[in-house]
Design an enzyme around this catalytic site. Sequence first.
Site, short mmCIF file in Angstrom:
data_model
loop_
_atom_site.label_atom_id
_atom_site.label_comp_id
_atom_site.label_asym_id
_atom_site.label_seq_id
_atom_site.Cartn_x
_atom_site.Cartn_y
_atom_site.Cartn_z
N LEU A 2 38.95 45.09 37.86
CA LEU A 2 37.52 45.04 37.65
C LEU A 2 37.08 43.93 36.71
CD1 LEU A 2 36.73 48.86 37.49
CD2 LEU A 2 36.22 47.28 39.34
N HIS A 3 38.03 43.38 35.95
CA HIS A 3 37.61 42.31 35.04
C HIS A 3 37.19 41.04 35.78
CE1 HIS A 3 42.08 41.50 35.03
NE2 HIS A 3 41.62 40.30 35.29
N HIS A 4 37.44 40.98 37.08
CA HIS A 4 36.99 39.84 37.89
C HIS A 4 35.52 39.95 38.28
CE1 HIS A 4 40.85 37.93 38.34
NE2 HIS A 4 41.38 39.05 38.74
#
Length: 96
Positions: A2-4
């Site tokens: 999810l950090h993308h």
Amino acid sequence: MLHHWSDEDCVRILAQCRRAIPARGGGGKVIIIDIVVGSASGGPMLESQLLMDVAVMLVTKGRDRDEDDWLSIFTRAGFSDYKIKLGPRCVFEVYP
């Protein structure tokens, strides 16, 4: 990973997950493995987290987040609780 994704995209992704799983009493949860900035106490691990944060910001719309950022995303996506196991990659169990 999810950090993308931006915060808004993360909320949309997790809201879809929330709709697809049963209630907590029925065993519903989402498992997320990602970085939590600040979970490392220092040294090479903290440096790795910060370098990854810079890399993510340069290549994607996302960013690494601290625990408060994650809590905000989980709440906005409709989740009521979570558990976290801290480490180089943290494991979240997020509950409806």
